[in-house]
Design an enzyme around this catalytic site. Structure first.
Site, PDB file in Angstrom:
ATOM      1  N   HIS A  77      -4.874  -9.023   5.571  1.00  0.00           N
ATOM      2  CA  HIS A  77      -4.302  -8.504   6.823  1.00  0.00           C
ATOM      3  C   HIS A  77      -5.410  -8.194   7.824  1.00  0.00           C
ATOM      4  CE1 HIS A  77      -0.029  -8.257   6.369  1.00  0.00           C
ATOM      5  NE2 HIS A  77      -0.054  -7.458   5.323  1.00  0.00           N
ATOM      6  N   HIS A  92      -4.528  -8.631  -0.631  1.00  0.00           N
ATOM      7  CA  HIS A  92      -3.478  -8.757   0.378  1.00  0.00           C
ATOM      8  C   HIS A  92      -3.828  -7.929   1.608  1.00  0.00           C
ATOM      9  CE1 HIS A  92       0.818  -8.832   1.783  1.00  0.00           C
ATOM     10  NE2 HIS A  92       0.466  -7.651   2.276  1.00  0.00           N
ATOM     11  N   GLU A  93      -4.271  -6.697   1.408  1.00  0.00           N
ATOM     12  CA  GLU A  93      -4.602  -5.825   2.537  1.00  0.00           C
ATOM     13  C   GLU A  93      -5.853  -6.303   3.267  1.00  0.00           C
ATOM     14  OE1 GLU A  93      -2.422  -3.858   3.466  1.00  0.00           O
ATOM     15  OE2 GLU A  93      -1.205  -3.888   1.636  1.00  0.00           O
ATOM     16  N   GLU A 144       3.241 -11.405   6.490  1.00  0.00           N
ATOM     17  CA  GLU A 144       3.216 -11.002   5.084  1.00  0.00           C
ATOM     18  C   GLU A 144       3.006 -12.210   4.171  1.00  0.00           C
ATOM     19  OE1 GLU A 144       3.088  -8.018   3.677  1.00  0.00           O
ATOM     20  OE2 GLU A 144       3.001  -7.238   5.725  1.00  0.00           O
TER      21      GLU A 144
END
Length: 291
Positions: A144, A140-141, A219
Site C-alpha cells: 500500500h 500487504h501494508e 486492495e
C-alpha cells in the site's frame, strides 16, 4: 510518486475544464463557474489534504498505537526487522512500526509520504497469526505504501468532493430558478440552500461509490504486492485466516479503509465497501498463480 500526482492532477484539471464548458452551455457564466471551482477546490481538496497530512498522528491517537522505537521483545524485534526488509525490497523508506491493542486480526498503513509512513498491527494479529501469515500481512501494508495508495486516495477524494460541491450548487441554482419562475433581482432563498443540501447528499453517495470502487481495486494490488514480498502461499494463508475471523474490524472510520480486514456486505451495501470480500481476494491470488 511526484509523477503520479502530476498526472493525476493534470487528468482531473482536464475533467474540470470539460465540466466548465458543460456548465457554460447550461447558462452558468464563466465568473460564476470560476468562483464555484475555487470554492469547491478549497473545501474539497482542503479537507482531504489536511486529513492526509495528519493521518499518522490521527491513526496513532485513534488506536492508541505504540510506536516501537526500541524493541522490547522478540516479537517486536521480528516486526521491525521484517518491515525493514520488506521496505528495502519495495524501494521505500523505513516506516514507523507500531502495535495497537485490539482483539481482531488487523493491520493498517498510513502516511502522507511513502518514505515516512506508519505500519501498525493489532495485538490480535500477533496472538492469532503464524509468522508466515503475519509476514504476508506486513507485505500487504508495505505494498500500500509503495503504491502510494494513501496519496492517491486523498487526491481522488479531493476531486470528488470538489465535483459534489460545484455540481450541487450549479444544479441547485437551475432547479431553484425553475421553481421560482426565473425571477430576476431576487437573492437565493432558503429553498435554494435546502435543494443544495439534498443534492450534496445525493451526489455524495455517488462520490462515495466511486471512492470505494477504487479502494477495492487497490486492495487487489496490495494483495499482489504482499504475495511478491512474502510469497503467494503466505498471502493466501493470511487471507484465509482473516476469513475465519470474518474480516471483523474495530478500526475508527477515518482509517478503516487502510486496514487489511473488511469486505462484508451484499446487494447495494457492497457498493460502499472499502475492501472486496475475502473470498474474491483469495480467488484472485489463486487465479494469478495459475496464469
Amino acid at each position: 510518486m511526484f509523477t503520479r500526482i502530476a498526472l493525476f492532477l493534470a487528468t482531473n484539471l482536464a475533467v474540470l475544464f470539460l465540466a466548465s464548458i458543460v456548465m457554460s452551455l447550461l447558462g452558468v457564466s464563466p465568473d460564476q463557474m470560476a468562483g464555484l471551482l475555487v470554492l469547491g477546490a478549497m473545501f474539497g481538496f482542503g479537507g482531504s489534504l489536511v486529513s492526509l497530512l495528519t493521518s499518522k498522528w490521527m491513526a496513532k491517537r485513534a488506536t492508541g498505537a505504540h510506536v516501537i522505537t526500541q524493541p522490547r521483545s522478540e516479537a517486536e524485534r521480528w516486526l521491525v526487522d521484517t518491515v525493514r526488509r520488506q521496505a528495502q525490497a519495495a524501494g521505500i523508506g523505513m516506516p514507523e512500526v507500531a502495535i495497537y491493542d485490539a482483539p481482531e486480526i488487523n493491520a493498517f498503513a498510513t502516511g502522507a509520504n511513502r518514505n515516512n509512513a506508519l505500519v501498525a498491527v493489532s495485538t490480535g494479529l500477533l496472538r492469532n497469526m503464524s509468522a508466515d501469515e503475519a509476514e504476508a500481512v506486513l507485505g500487504h501494508e508495505i505494498a500500500h505504501v509503495a503504491n502510494g495508495d494513501m496519496v492517491t486516495m486523498a487526491l481522488l477524494q479531493g476531486v470528488l468532493n470538489t465535483f459534489v460541491i460545484v455540481l450541487a450548487r450549479v444544479v441547485g441554482g437551475i432547479v431553484d430558478g425553475y421553481l421560482s419562475g426565473n425571477r430576476e433581482g431576487e437573492g437565493r432563498g432558503m429553498a435554494y440552500f435546502a435543494i443544495v443540501l439534498v443534492l450534496e447528499m445525493v451526489f455524495g453517495l455517488f462520490a462515495t461509490m466511486i471512492a470505494m470502487w477504487f479502494s477495492r481495486r487497490r486492495e487487489f494490488r496490495a494483495d499482489a504486492g504482499g504475495a511478491q514480498l512474502a510469497g503467494r502461499h503466505k498471502m493466501i494463508a493470511a487471507l484465509e485466516k482473516l476469513a475465519l475471523n470474518h474480516g471483523h474490524s474495530t478500526l475508527p472510520n477515518q482509517i478503516a479503509a487502510f486496514g487489511i480486514a473488511g469486505g462484508m456486505g451484499e446487494g447495494l451495501r457492497r457498493l460502499f465497501l472499502s475492501h472486496p470480500p475475502l473470498a474474491e481476494r483469495i480467488a484472485a491470488l489463486r487465479a494469478s498463480a495459475a496464469a
